[in-house]
Enzyme design. Structure first.
Site, PDB file in Angstrom:
ATOM      1  N   LYS A   1      14.198 -11.439  -0.858  1.00 31.64           N
ATOM      2  CA  LYS A   1      14.252 -10.188  -0.087  1.00 31.64           C
ATOM      3  C   LYS A   1      13.879 -10.504   1.357  1.00 31.64           C
ATOM      4  O   LYS A   1      12.823 -11.063   1.621  1.00 31.64           O
ATOM      5  CB  LYS A   1      13.271  -9.175  -0.681  1.00 31.64           C
ATOM      6  CG  LYS A   1      12.981  -7.967   0.212  1.00 31.64           C
ATOM      7  CD  LYS A   1      14.151  -7.029   0.311  1.00 31.64           C
ATOM      8  CE  LYS A   1      13.765  -5.732   1.017  1.00 31.64           C
ATOM      9  NZ  LYS A   1      13.478  -5.923   2.461  1.00 31.64           N
TER      10      LYS A   1
ATOM     11  N   ARG B   1      20.457   1.834   8.747  1.00 26.34           N
ATOM     12  CA  ARG B   1      20.483   2.545   7.467  1.00 26.34           C
ATOM     13  C   ARG B   1      20.131   4.021   7.641  1.00 26.34           C
ATOM     14  O   ARG B   1      20.703   4.879   6.992  1.00 26.34           O
ATOM     15  CB  ARG B   1      19.497   1.888   6.492  1.00 26.34           C
ATOM     16  CG  ARG B   1      19.388   2.613   5.168  1.00 26.34           C
ATOM     17  CD  ARG B   1      18.474   1.889   4.201  1.00 26.34           C
ATOM     18  NE  ARG B   1      18.307   2.720   3.020  1.00 26.34           N
ATOM     19  CZ  ARG B   1      17.344   3.603   2.837  1.00 26.34           C
ATOM     20  NH1 ARG B   1      16.419   3.753   3.760  1.00 26.34           N
ATOM     21  NH2 ARG B   1      17.279   4.319   1.752  1.00 26.34           N
TER      22      ARG B   1
ATOM     23  N   GLU C   1      20.653  -7.675   6.661  1.00 31.15           N
ATOM     24  CA  GLU C   1      19.276  -7.430   7.087  1.00 31.15           C
ATOM     25  C   GLU C   1      19.033  -8.181   8.390  1.00 31.15           C
ATOM     26  O   GLU C   1      19.101  -9.422   8.425  1.00 31.15           O
ATOM     27  CB  GLU C   1      18.304  -7.916   6.016  1.00 31.15           C
ATOM     28  CG  GLU C   1      16.893  -7.417   6.190  1.00 31.15           C
ATOM     29  CD  GLU C   1      16.649  -6.026   5.592  1.00 31.15           C
ATOM     30  OE1 GLU C   1      15.496  -5.565   5.646  1.00 31.15           O
ATOM     31  OE2 GLU C   1      17.608  -5.409   5.085  1.00 31.15           O
TER      32      GLU C   1
ATOM     33  N   GLU D   1       0.840  -1.209   0.000  1.00 30.70           N
ATOM     34  CA  GLU D   1       0.000   0.000   0.000  1.00 30.70           C
ATOM     35  C   GLU D   1       0.872   1.256   0.000  1.00 30.70           C
ATOM     36  O   GLU D   1       0.603   2.216  -0.730  1.00 30.70           O
ATOM     37  CB  GLU D   1      -0.912   0.009   1.227  1.00 30.70           C
ATOM     38  CG  GLU D   1      -2.038  -1.005   1.197  1.00 30.70           C
ATOM     39  CD  GLU D   1      -2.850  -0.965   2.487  1.00 30.70           C
ATOM     40  OE1 GLU D   1      -3.853  -0.227   2.529  1.00 30.70           O
ATOM     41  OE2 GLU D   1      -2.467  -1.653   3.454  1.00 30.70           O
TER      42      GLU D   1
ATOM     43  N   SER E   1      18.006   2.444  -1.180  1.00 30.31           N
ATOM     44  CA  SER E   1      16.845   1.566  -1.030  1.00 30.31           C
ATOM     45  C   SER E   1      16.630   0.815  -2.338  1.00 30.31           C
ATOM     46  O   SER E   1      17.081   1.250  -3.399  1.00 30.31           O
ATOM     47  CB  SER E   1      15.598   2.388  -0.688  1.00 30.31           C
ATOM     48  OG  SER E   1      15.344   3.329  -1.709  1.00 30.31           O
ATOM     49  N   LEU E   2      15.952  -0.321  -2.276  1.00 32.89           N
ATOM     50  CA  LEU E   2      15.703  -1.116  -3.470  1.00 32.89           C
ATOM     51  C   LEU E   2      14.637  -0.459  -4.337  1.00 32.89           C
ATOM     52  O   LEU E   2      13.718   0.179  -3.844  1.00 32.89           O
ATOM     53  CB  LEU E   2      15.231  -2.523  -3.074  1.00 32.89           C
ATOM     54  CG  LEU E   2      16.258  -3.411  -2.374  1.00 32.89           C
ATOM     55  CD1 LEU E   2      15.613  -4.724  -1.978  1.00 32.89           C
ATOM     56  CD2 LEU E   2      17.452  -3.675  -3.274  1.00 32.89           C
TER      57      LEU E   2
END
Length: 257
Positions: free
Chosen positions: A114, A135, A170, A36, A83-84
């Protein structure tokens, strides 16, 4: 859409996305799911492209990430933690591949899962853990060295004493650990975490590292940000080398054309 409607929509999306970004990155309490949020961000990007005169100077499309909390010491990233880029259809994936091949005709991809957690940077000097940070906004993160050092799968000493290496990983909470943590919070009548990602982020950003140590966090290291004392020629090679050094890497990845 009229010009007036476009400006109103840009204003609304800018404020709404900034609010959701604060909930996600700083308070670890999102109200909407990632898809969203990404769709709202995509809509804003398209409107800003068509009506650039209405783009806000601090638009979320230019500043992806979170503000550094004042309870942690800031850390400036030598290599920006980007960022991806999102992709929502096969058509967009094909278009991405086409853009890549305009520059690198014989491109080869490393396809990896991911991991949904909190992105961190970890630096080692002469093979020893020196600094670990979140980050943040990509340029400046938070020093969470003590907290990261409690995660058992993060080596405090590497198998090879390189002069310098900075890796990106991550931090995540497994479903099993999340269930245990949820149960503990429920019994203690404390706020319940919404999902493993937010539980991991909230656990890592604790002021008291002893609380982090109790949360059973884990990590996958997936990139070399910078390195001295070793030449790396491809991303696949870097993943293999990370394993040699003692890092926990992604359980599977595939080389694809």
């Amino acid at each position: 859409m009229t010009v007036k409607e476009a400006k109103e929509r840009i204003d609304y999306l800018t404020n709404e996305l900034k609010r959701h970004s604060k909930l996600y990155y700083e308070l670890d309490a999102p109200e909407i799911d990632d898809r969203e949020y990404d769709m709202l961000l995509r809509e804003l990007l398209n409107l800003e492209r068509d009506y650039p005169e209405f783009k806000h100077p601090d638009s979320p499309t230019s500043n992806v990430g979170g503000r550094v909390s004042e309870q942690f010491t800031p850390v400036s990233h030598t290599v920006r933690m980007e960022s991806l880029q999102d992709c929502f259809s096969f058509e967009e994936l094909v278009a991405f591949d086409k853009r890549v091949r305009e520059t690198v005709p014989s491109a080869v991809y490393s396809v990896e899962p991911k991991i949904d957690g909190l992105s961190v940077s970890i630096q080692y000097e002469n093979g020893k853990f020196s600094v670990g940070s979140t980050r943040g906004d990509g340029d400046v993160g938070e020093n969470v060295s003590d907290n990261l050092s409690t995660i058992k799968s993060i080596p405090l000493k590497l198998n090879k004493a390189l002069p310098l290496i900075e890796v990106r990983g991550e931090v995540y909470m497994s479903h099993e650990s999340f269930k245990d943590f949820y149960k503990q919070q429920e019994i203690a009548e404390l706020p319940l975490p919404k999902n493993p990602r937010n539980a991991a982020a909230g656990s890592l950003r604790q002021k008291d590292f002893r609380i982090t140590a109790q949360r059973n966090l884990d990590i996958f290291v997936f990139n070399i940000q910078r390195i001295e004392g070793k030449e790396i020629s491809s991303h696949i090679e870097s993943l293999e080398y990370l394993k040699e050094l003692g890092f926990k890497t992604l359980p599977f990845y595939k080389k694809c054309s």
